[in-house]
Design a protein around this motif. Structure first.
Motif, PDB file in Angstrom:
ATOM      1  N   TRP A 171      22.801  19.552 -74.423  1.00  0.00           N
ATOM      2  CA  TRP A 171      21.550  18.363 -74.918  1.00  0.00           C
ATOM      3  C   TRP A 171      20.837  19.412 -73.343  1.00  0.00           C
ATOM      4  O   TRP A 171      20.964  19.093 -72.167  1.00  0.00           O
ATOM      5  CB  TRP A 171      21.664  17.364 -74.859  1.00  0.00           C
ATOM      6  CG  TRP A 171      22.232  16.900 -76.275  1.00  0.00           C
ATOM      7  CD1 TRP A 171      23.689  16.072 -75.946  1.00  0.00           C
ATOM      8  CD2 TRP A 171      21.503  16.833 -77.458  1.00  0.00           C
ATOM      9  NE1 TRP A 171      23.966  15.802 -77.208  1.00  0.00           N
ATOM     10  CE2 TRP A 171      22.567  16.166 -78.225  1.00  0.00           C
ATOM     11  CE3 TRP A 171      20.730  17.700 -77.682  1.00  0.00           C
ATOM     12  CZ2 TRP A 171      22.434  15.974 -79.321  1.00  0.00           C
ATOM     13  CZ3 TRP A 171      20.510  17.134 -78.961  1.00  0.00           C
ATOM     14  CH2 TRP A 171      20.913  16.351 -79.744  1.00  0.00           C
ATOM     15  N   SER A 172      19.272  19.883 -74.137  1.00  0.00           N
ATOM     16  CA  SER A 172      18.031  20.491 -72.729  1.00  0.00           C
ATOM     17  C   SER A 172      17.378  19.124 -72.967  1.00  0.00           C
ATOM     18  O   SER A 172      16.626  19.123 -74.292  1.00  0.00           O
ATOM     19  CB  SER A 172      17.337  21.130 -73.010  1.00  0.00           C
ATOM     20  OG  SER A 172      16.945  21.894 -72.150  1.00  0.00           O
TER      21      SER A 172
ATOM     22  N   THR B 296      19.532  17.720 -68.587  1.00  0.00           N
ATOM     23  CA  THR B 296      20.130  17.995 -69.483  1.00  0.00           C
ATOM     24  C   THR B 296      21.734  17.435 -69.773  1.00  0.00           C
ATOM     25  O   THR B 296      21.888  15.883 -68.750  1.00  0.00           O
ATOM     26  CB  THR B 296      21.369  19.363 -68.972  1.00  0.00           C
ATOM     27  OG1 THR B 296      21.711  18.665 -67.782  1.00  0.00           O
ATOM     28  CG2 THR B 296      20.746  20.545 -68.775  1.00  0.00           C
TER      29      THR B 296
ATOM     30  N   GLU C  72      27.243  24.413 -76.432  1.00  0.00           N
ATOM     31  CA  GLU C  72      26.016  23.657 -76.420  1.00  0.00           C
ATOM     32  C   GLU C  72      25.534  22.622 -75.828  1.00  0.00           C
ATOM     33  O   GLU C  72      26.781  21.873 -75.026  1.00  0.00           O
ATOM     34  CB  GLU C  72      25.796  23.429 -78.160  1.00  0.00           C
ATOM     35  CG  GLU C  72      25.844  24.177 -79.306  1.00  0.00           C
ATOM     36  CD  GLU C  72      25.557  23.729 -80.081  1.00  0.00           C
ATOM     37  OE1 GLU C  72      26.089  22.876 -80.658  1.00  0.00           O
ATOM     38  OE2 GLU C  72      24.477  23.680 -81.722  1.00  0.00           O
TER      39      GLU C  72
ATOM     40  N   ILE D 129      27.358  17.717 -74.699  1.00  0.00           N
ATOM     41  CA  ILE D 129      27.935  17.313 -75.542  1.00  0.00           C
ATOM     42  C   ILE D 129      29.278  17.092 -76.163  1.00  0.00           C
ATOM     43  O   ILE D 129      30.052  17.660 -75.792  1.00  0.00           O
ATOM     44  CB  ILE D 129      26.862  18.334 -76.923  1.00  0.00           C
ATOM     45  CG1 ILE D 129      25.686  18.855 -77.293  1.00  0.00           C
ATOM     46  CG2 ILE D 129      27.439  18.383 -78.542  1.00  0.00           C
ATOM     47  CD1 ILE D 129      24.462  20.392 -77.647  1.00  0.00           C
TER      48      ILE D 129
ATOM     49  N   SER E 231      15.108  17.633 -83.365  1.00  0.00           N
ATOM     50  CA  SER E 231      16.023  16.410 -83.076  1.00  0.00           C
ATOM     51  C   SER E 231      16.147  14.864 -83.094  1.00  0.00           C
ATOM     52  O   SER E 231      16.325  14.278 -83.615  1.00  0.00           O
ATOM     53  CB  SER E 231      16.162  17.083 -81.612  1.00  0.00           C
ATOM     54  OG  SER E 231      15.908  18.623 -81.101  1.00  0.00           O
TER      55      SER E 231
ATOM     56  N   LYS F  96      18.817  21.079 -78.850  1.00  0.00           N
ATOM     57  CA  LYS F  96      20.016  21.642 -78.572  1.00  0.00           C
ATOM     58  C   LYS F  96      20.029  22.813 -77.709  1.00  0.00           C
ATOM     59  O   LYS F  96      18.878  23.455 -78.566  1.00  0.00           O
ATOM     60  CB  LYS F  96      21.285  21.530 -79.441  1.00  0.00           C
ATOM     61  CG  LYS F  96      22.422  19.942 -79.995  1.00  0.00           C
ATOM     62  CD  LYS F  96      22.948  20.092 -81.104  1.00  0.00           C
ATOM     63  CE  LYS F  96      23.227  18.943 -81.536  1.00  0.00           C
ATOM     64  NZ  LYS F  96      24.333  18.742 -82.916  1.00  0.00           N
ATOM     65  N   ARG F  97      20.621  23.100 -77.406  1.00  0.00           N
ATOM     66  CA  ARG F  97      20.131  24.600 -76.764  1.00  0.00           C
ATOM     67  C   ARG F  97      21.811  25.165 -76.079  1.00  0.00           C
ATOM     68  O   ARG F  97      23.055  24.387 -76.295  1.00  0.00           O
ATOM     69  CB  ARG F  97      19.736  24.227 -75.308  1.00  0.00           C
ATOM     70  CG  ARG F  97      18.448  24.749 -75.568  1.00  0.00           C
ATOM     71  CD  ARG F  97      17.126  24.183 -73.926  1.00  0.00           C
ATOM     72  NE  ARG F  97      15.953  23.730 -74.231  1.00  0.00           N
ATOM     73  CZ  ARG F  97      14.958  24.331 -74.228  1.00  0.00           C
ATOM     74  NH1 ARG F  97      15.240  25.471 -75.362  1.00  0.00           N
ATOM     75  NH2 ARG F  97      14.338  23.895 -74.604  1.00  0.00           N
TER      76      ARG F  97
ATOM     77  N   ALA G 288      18.249  12.909 -81.670  1.00  0.00           N
ATOM     78  CA  ALA G 288      18.922  13.151 -80.236  1.00  0.00           C
ATOM     79  C   ALA G 288      18.511  12.140 -78.947  1.00  0.00           C
ATOM     80  O   ALA G 288      17.817  11.938 -79.507  1.00  0.00           O
ATOM     81  CB  ALA G 288      17.929  14.670 -79.528  1.00  0.00           C
TER      82      ALA G 288
END
Length: 259
Positions: free
Chosen positions: A245-246, A256, A243, A259, A214, A231-232, A219
């Protein structure tokens, strides 16, 4: 050439320690003393009259063999599976209890009973201390010398022609090793709590790899703690399947970003 030889020798020593780490364990050394002594006891005192089918000989020698074998196998799994290490160490302890009961049964068959823990005989065997392993290289050769030297410390009882003295000495040694293995398992459990097991180590490695990936892909940083984000995919709620961001520090940080 001399430098290369020195480096190779150093690497060989490190490899021996990694491959034969259990050779330095007092529990493994004492388990070998018990195995060798049990083999001698069975050869010396079991015969066609008191063991016509040879089953007691097989059971006792196999139980004795199980102890150092499981200690060795468990210790060899230390770096990959602490759960397996604890399980095998516990199997060694169970085999030892089985063997001790065989010796108690032998005494009862001969109208005798185990020494009292307060007796002079019991205390004399209990107070015999084991030397610490001091081998630096040629581990299998030097450890065999060490094991025999520790065994000879008990010759006063293990060379007796009286099977009851022989059996009593081994009962004391079995009980001694059972306590030692209990402490070893407690230490293994503490290490498991502190470091986790194989599954936890894989999860940590995987998270570290994802975090580095990432960072390489630019990221964003967590708005709460500043750590790189991953990314989750949301698994439930109105955003399920999307998706986001975490924070890589989750669950300690639940920051969080969209995206």
């Amino acid at each position: 050439m001399l430098f290369a030889f020195a480096v190779q020798t150093k690497n060989d020593k490190k490899m021996q320690i990694n491959n034969f780490g259990y050779f330095w364990l007092d529990t493994w050394v004492l388990s070998n003393v018990i195995q060798l002594s049990t083999q001698e006891f069975c050869t010396k005192f079991l015969n066609r009259k008191n063991d016509p089918c040879g089953r007691q000989y097989d059971q006792m020698t196999q139980a004795a063999r199980s102890v150092p074998a499981n200690i060795a196998e468990g210790n060899s799994r230390h770096s990959t599976s602490k759960e397996t290490e604890m399980r095998l160490t516990d199997v060694a302890r169970a085999s030892l209890s089985e063997l001790a009961n065989d010796y108690i049964n032998w005494l009862l068959r001969h109208e005798s009973i185990p020494w009292s823990v307060k007796s002079s005989e019991h205390q004399a065997v209990s107070f015999v201390s084991l030397d610490r392993p001091a081998y630096k290289d040629d581990v299998q050769h030097l450890s065999s010398i060490h094991i025999l030297a520790q065994k000879h410390k008990f010759d006063q009882w293990l060379c007796s022609d009286d099977s009851k003295v022989f059996a009593n000495c081994l009962i004391v040694l079995c009980n001694r090793l059972i306590l030692m293995l209990g402490k070893q398992i407690a230490n293994q459990l503490e290490a498991f709590r502190r470091e986790g097991g194989f599954t936890e180590a894989l999860t940590t490695e995987r998270l570290a790899a994802k975090t580095q990936k990432s960072i390489g892909e630019g990221a964003p940083k967590c708005p709460r703690c500043g750590k790189p984000m991953l990314k989750r995919v949301a698994k439930k709620g109105i955003n399920s399947g999307k998706e986001f961001w975490s924070c890589s520090g989750y669950p300690d940080c639940n920051g969080t970003r969209n995206i």
